[in-house]
Design a protein around this motif. Structure first.
Motif, PDB file in Angstrom:
ATOM      1  N   GLU A  41       0.879  -1.297   0.020  1.00  0.00           N
ATOM      2  CA  GLU A  41       0.172  -0.054   0.112  1.00  0.00           C
ATOM      3  C   GLU A  41       0.971   1.189  -0.007  1.00  0.00           C
ATOM      4  O   GLU A  41       0.625   2.286  -0.684  1.00  0.00           O
ATOM      5  N   GLU A  42       1.943   1.319   0.849  1.00  0.00           N
ATOM      6  CA  GLU A  42       2.743   2.391   0.787  1.00  0.00           C
ATOM      7  C   GLU A  42       3.716   2.588  -0.466  1.00  0.00           C
ATOM      8  O   GLU A  42       3.862   3.792  -1.083  1.00  0.00           O
ATOM      9  N   ARG A  43       4.394   1.452  -0.781  1.00  0.00           N
ATOM     10  CA  ARG A  43       5.222   1.634  -1.761  1.00  0.00           C
ATOM     11  C   ARG A  43       4.490   1.881  -3.304  1.00  0.00           C
ATOM     12  O   ARG A  43       4.962   2.644  -4.171  1.00  0.00           O
ATOM     13  N   PHE A  44       3.318   1.366  -3.347  1.00  0.00           N
ATOM     14  CA  PHE A  44       2.631   1.361  -4.714  1.00  0.00           C
ATOM     15  C   PHE A  44       1.496   2.533  -4.649  1.00  0.00           C
ATOM     16  O   PHE A  44       0.675   2.639  -5.379  1.00  0.00           O
ATOM     17  N   GLN A  45       1.274   3.029  -3.508  1.00  0.00           N
ATOM     18  CA  GLN A  45       0.212   4.130  -3.294  1.00  0.00           C
ATOM     19  C   GLN A  45      -1.031   3.668  -3.447  1.00  0.00           C
ATOM     20  O   GLN A  45      -1.732   4.023  -4.541  1.00  0.00           O
ATOM     21  N   ALA A  46      -0.961   2.387  -2.898  1.00  0.00           N
ATOM     22  CA  ALA A  46      -2.283   1.574  -3.426  1.00  0.00           C
ATOM     23  C   ALA A  46      -3.512   1.823  -2.208  1.00  0.00           C
ATOM     24  O   ALA A  46      -2.915   1.651  -1.153  1.00  0.00           O
ATOM     25  N   GLN A  47      -4.489   2.003  -2.484  1.00  0.00           N
ATOM     26  CA  GLN A  47      -5.776   2.368  -1.690  1.00  0.00           C
ATOM     27  C   GLN A  47      -5.889   0.991  -0.551  1.00  0.00           C
ATOM     28  O   GLN A  47      -5.822   1.230   0.719  1.00  0.00           O
ATOM     29  N   LYS A  48      -5.820  -0.281  -0.973  1.00  0.00           N
ATOM     30  CA  LYS A  48      -5.913  -1.426  -0.390  1.00  0.00           C
ATOM     31  C   LYS A  48      -5.263  -2.548  -0.916  1.00  0.00           C
ATOM     32  O   LYS A  48      -5.758  -3.029  -2.045  1.00  0.00           O
ATOM     33  N   VAL A  49      -4.707  -3.457  -0.399  1.00  0.00           N
ATOM     34  CA  VAL A  49      -3.975  -4.420  -0.773  1.00  0.00           C
ATOM     35  C   VAL A  49      -4.174  -5.577   0.254  1.00  0.00           C
ATOM     36  O   VAL A  49      -3.840  -5.322   1.469  1.00  0.00           O
ATOM     37  N   MET A  50      -4.399  -6.912  -0.259  1.00  0.00           N
ATOM     38  CA  MET A  50      -4.649  -8.004   0.610  1.00  0.00           C
ATOM     39  C   MET A  50      -4.070  -9.209   0.015  1.00  0.00           C
ATOM     40  O   MET A  50      -4.472  -9.472  -0.922  1.00  0.00           O
ATOM     41  N   LEU A  51      -3.207  -9.844   0.762  1.00  0.00           N
ATOM     42  CA  LEU A  51      -2.702 -11.112  -0.023  1.00  0.00           C
ATOM     43  C   LEU A  51      -3.656 -12.164   0.128  1.00  0.00           C
ATOM     44  O   LEU A  51      -4.743 -11.930   0.821  1.00  0.00           O
ATOM     45  N   THR A  52      -3.539 -13.116  -1.083  1.00  0.00           N
ATOM     46  CA  THR A  52      -4.450 -13.896  -1.224  1.00  0.00           C
ATOM     47  C   THR A  52      -3.762 -15.353  -1.367  1.00  0.00           C
ATOM     48  O   THR A  52      -2.183 -15.397  -1.496  1.00  0.00           O
ATOM     49  N   THR A  53      -4.342 -16.417  -1.375  1.00  0.00           N
ATOM     50  CA  THR A  53      -3.621 -17.689  -1.617  1.00  0.00           C
ATOM     51  C   THR A  53      -2.641 -18.004  -3.005  1.00  0.00           C
ATOM     52  O   THR A  53      -1.961 -18.884  -3.117  1.00  0.00           O
ATOM     53  N   SER A  54      -3.073 -17.034  -3.855  1.00  0.00           N
ATOM     54  CA  SER A  54      -2.488 -17.228  -4.994  1.00  0.00           C
ATOM     55  C   SER A  54      -2.830 -16.181  -6.026  1.00  0.00           C
ATOM     56  O   SER A  54      -3.660 -15.473  -5.698  1.00  0.00           O
ATOM     57  N   GLY A  55      -2.310 -16.064  -7.149  1.00  0.00           N
ATOM     58  CA  GLY A  55      -2.499 -14.820  -8.260  1.00  0.00           C
ATOM     59  C   GLY A  55      -4.020 -15.191  -8.601  1.00  0.00           C
ATOM     60  O   GLY A  55      -4.841 -14.257  -8.987  1.00  0.00           O
ATOM     61  N   SER A  56      -4.061 -16.590  -8.879  1.00  0.00           N
ATOM     62  CA  SER A  56      -5.446 -17.168  -9.305  1.00  0.00           C
ATOM     63  C   SER A  56      -6.517 -16.743  -8.566  1.00  0.00           C
ATOM     64  O   SER A  56      -7.651 -16.377  -9.133  1.00  0.00           O
ATOM     65  N   THR A  57      -6.392 -16.910  -7.290  1.00  0.00           N
ATOM     66  CA  THR A  57      -7.596 -16.521  -6.180  1.00  0.00           C
ATOM     67  C   THR A  57      -7.703 -15.230  -6.070  1.00  0.00           C
ATOM     68  O   THR A  57      -8.754 -14.493  -5.865  1.00  0.00           O
ATOM     69  N   ALA A  58      -6.524 -14.369  -6.317  1.00  0.00           N
ATOM     70  CA  ALA A  58      -6.731 -12.906  -6.470  1.00  0.00           C
ATOM     71  C   ALA A  58      -7.554 -12.613  -7.640  1.00  0.00           C
ATOM     72  O   ALA A  58      -8.697 -11.512  -7.383  1.00  0.00           O
ATOM     73  N   LEU A  59      -7.359 -13.236  -8.686  1.00  0.00           N
ATOM     74  CA  LEU A  59      -8.320 -12.924  -9.957  1.00  0.00           C
ATOM     75  C   LEU A  59      -9.677 -13.343  -9.596  1.00  0.00           C
ATOM     76  O   LEU A  59     -10.514 -12.463 -10.120  1.00  0.00           O
ATOM     77  N   ASP A  60      -9.830 -14.645  -9.063  1.00  0.00           N
ATOM     78  CA  ASP A  60     -11.190 -14.988  -8.529  1.00  0.00           C
ATOM     79  C   ASP A  60     -11.968 -13.861  -7.839  1.00  0.00           C
ATOM     80  O   ASP A  60     -13.035 -13.637  -8.082  1.00  0.00           O
ATOM     81  N   MET A  61     -11.246 -13.324  -6.873  1.00  0.00           N
ATOM     82  CA  MET A  61     -11.905 -12.250  -6.025  1.00  0.00           C
ATOM     83  C   MET A  61     -12.221 -11.065  -6.881  1.00  0.00           C
ATOM     84  O   MET A  61     -13.036 -10.626  -6.605  1.00  0.00           O
ATOM     85  N   ALA A  62     -11.487 -10.611  -7.657  1.00  0.00           N
ATOM     86  CA  ALA A  62     -11.437  -9.235  -8.326  1.00  0.00           C
ATOM     87  C   ALA A  62     -12.902  -9.525  -9.220  1.00  0.00           C
ATOM     88  O   ALA A  62     -13.565  -8.650  -9.302  1.00  0.00           O
ATOM     89  N   LEU A  63     -12.966 -10.725 -10.008  1.00  0.00           N
ATOM     90  CA  LEU A  63     -14.121 -10.969 -10.975  1.00  0.00           C
ATOM     91  C   LEU A  63     -15.317 -11.134 -10.036  1.00  0.00           C
ATOM     92  O   LEU A  63     -16.158 -10.410 -10.587  1.00  0.00           O
ATOM     93  N   MET A  64     -15.057 -11.807  -8.875  1.00  0.00           N
ATOM     94  CA  MET A  64     -16.280 -11.662  -8.070  1.00  0.00           C
ATOM     95  C   MET A  64     -16.995 -10.403  -7.559  1.00  0.00           C
ATOM     96  O   MET A  64     -18.133 -10.275  -7.434  1.00  0.00           O
ATOM     97  N   LEU A  65     -16.090  -9.371  -7.337  1.00  0.00           N
ATOM     98  CA  LEU A  65     -16.312  -8.397  -6.841  1.00  0.00           C
ATOM     99  C   LEU A  65     -17.093  -7.479  -8.038  1.00  0.00           C
ATOM    100  O   LEU A  65     -17.690  -6.544  -7.908  1.00  0.00           O
ATOM    101  N   CYS A  66     -16.669  -7.971  -9.199  1.00  0.00           N
ATOM    102  CA  CYS A  66     -17.370  -7.262 -10.430  1.00  0.00           C
ATOM    103  C   CYS A  66     -18.907  -7.710 -10.633  1.00  0.00           C
ATOM    104  O   CYS A  66     -19.569  -6.830 -11.230  1.00  0.00           O
ATOM    105  N   ASP A  67     -19.355  -8.558  -9.778  1.00  0.00           N
ATOM    106  CA  ASP A  67     -20.736  -8.857  -9.492  1.00  0.00           C
ATOM    107  C   ASP A  67     -21.430  -9.349 -10.986  1.00  0.00           C
ATOM    108  O   ASP A  67     -22.209  -8.717 -11.539  1.00  0.00           O
ATOM    109  N   LEU A  68     -20.686 -10.318 -11.670  1.00  0.00           N
ATOM    110  CA  LEU A  68     -21.251 -10.742 -13.118  1.00  0.00           C
ATOM    111  C   LEU A  68     -22.424 -11.591 -12.818  1.00  0.00           C
ATOM    112  O   LEU A  68     -22.495 -12.340 -11.947  1.00  0.00           O
ATOM    113  N   LYS A  69     -22.955 -11.610 -14.101  1.00  0.00           N
ATOM    114  CA  LYS A  69     -24.242 -12.526 -14.033  1.00  0.00           C
ATOM    115  C   LYS A  69     -23.867 -13.558 -15.106  1.00  0.00           C
ATOM    116  O   LYS A  69     -23.241 -13.232 -16.211  1.00  0.00           O
TER     117      LYS A  69
END
Ligand SMILES: *Cc1c(COP(=O)(O)O)cnc(C)c1O
Length: 377
Positions: A41-69
């Motif tokens: 967050e500090e180094r990249f001036q990022a609003q919020k960063v959360m570690l996840t179990t993988s890059g794949s699950t980070a993508l899963d989370m991101a797409l779920m947050l997009c609320d797709l149908k």
């Protein structure tokens, strides 16, 4: 044998992992996870960063947050890893593959607008080799058509576009800390939330659908199941391993860049002679030397090159088989527009060994053998 990749190790990983064990703090969101999140967050001036179990699950989370149908469409390049495509599929969306630019191997931003339909919801920008997509154009198209943008910055940790850290430009960013990436925790990743309106939803999604994060901050007096979720927290043991590397982030970056620059300088004459093509780094981009590739004259030449290097105990590897030609790609999506560059460019690309602390004699040998191969053809 000169390996294609050796996972990064700086020395303090063992000490920090032992500290986590000795303190009996090995589950998720312990002290090392917090330090890593805060560092990003500090180094990249990022609003919020959360570690996840993988890059794949980070993508899963991101797409779920997009609320797709079901039936919604997600635009992505065909030249990428399966994880980029699995995330929208998991949300019931269908995939619309777009051609890449031959110079950076990134999605061709000029070909995006033509494939947008009334079902399009998300664009996934994959920053191949840690070199940024043309984000200004992509963000402009997205805002105009009311689409969300997910950056697959799995390879782009420490890279920038116009001075901004990759992963912090779109609505969501995703990093990977797999052992093949620049910074590692064995298996792991992080999701970047660039709009604070998604913070609470992201915390709940990551913590099994509970408001536990709020509880720990003292904002509610008991925690409960409030929405759909899953578990995306890595063990603090893995975060301890990553923390050691973040403390050496600049050193790792500089070390990788020196190998990359050496390859680039050494092979420039081969490019000038029209024998190979070298990676292109647009002037707005600072890259992290995630990968060094060359493009051979043909698929046949690439196979000969890989065999020649292997005979000389050097492991070089090709990369993605375009997803639209894979069985799952055909099942879950379609290529929209013409495949002008995706297949032909990926057929010619081969990656050379590049990792932190690569032995100088090994580097010399790779350089010499590449030149030897091209002197003979
Ligand atoms: C590595 C990678 C991923 C997946 O990351 P994992 O941590 O291995 O799950 C996703 N996308 C791209 C472009 C990658 O290179």
């Amino acid at each position: 044998m000169i390996q294609f990749n050796v996972p990064p190790f700086v020395g303090q990983e063992t000490e920090y992992m032992k500290e986590a064990i000795d303190n009996h703090k090995i589950c998720g969101d312990g002290p090392f996870t917090k330090k890593c999140n805060q560092w990003f967050e500090e180094r990249f001036q990022a609003q919020k960063v959360m570690l996840t179990t993988s890059g794949s699950t980070a993508l899963d989370m991101a797409l779920m947050l997009c609320d797709l149908k079901p039936g919604d469409e997600v635009i992505l390049p065909s030249y990428t890893f399966s994880s980029t495509a699995n995330a929208p599929v998991l949300c019931g969306a269908s995939l619309v593959f777009v051609d890449i630019r031959p110079d950076t191997m990134n999605i061709d931003e000029q070909k995006i607008e033509a494939v947008i339909t009334d079902k399009t919801r998300v664009i996934i920008a994959v920053h191949y080799a840690g070199v940024a997509c043309e984000m200004d154009t992509i963000m402009e198209i997205a805002r105009k058509h009311n689409l969300l943008v997910v950056e697959d910055a799995a390879q782009g940790v420490m890279s920038t576009y116009k001075g901004k850290a990759l992963g912090t430009i779109g609505d969501f960013g995703c990093y990977s800390f797999h052992e093949t990436k620049n910074y590692s925790m064995g298996e792991g990743g992080a999701v970047v939330i660039n709009d604070s309106a998604y913070n609470e939803k992201a915390e709940i999604l990551r913590e099994k659908g509970t408001n536990r994060a709020k509880f720990f901050r003292g904002q509610v007096d008991k925690y409960t199941w409030v929405d759909f979720g899953d578990s995306y927290l890595p063990s603090d043991l893995n975060a301890a391993y990553l923390w050691a590397q973040l403390e050496h982030a600049d050193d790792i970056n500089a070390n990788r860049l020196s190998v990359w620059n050496r390859y680039y300088q050494e092979f420039m004459p081969l490019q000038d002679a029209g024998k190979i093509q070298l990676p292109v780094i647009p002037s707005d981009c600072e890259h992290n030397a995630h990968m060094f590739y060359i493009k051979c004259g043909s698929l046949k030449e690439r196979s000969d090159f890989i065999s020649f290097m292997k005979k000389n105990d050097i492991l070089c590897t090709f990369h993605y088989v375009p997803l639209h030609s894979a069985p799952a790609g055909q099942k879950f999506g379609r290529f929209s527009g013409v495949d002008e560059h995706t297949t032909s460019e990926s057929d010619r690309l081969v990656r050379l060994p590049l990792y932190y602390n690569m032995d100088a004699a090994d580097l010399d040998k790779v350089v010499a053998k590449v030149k030897e191969f091209y002197a003979s053809i």
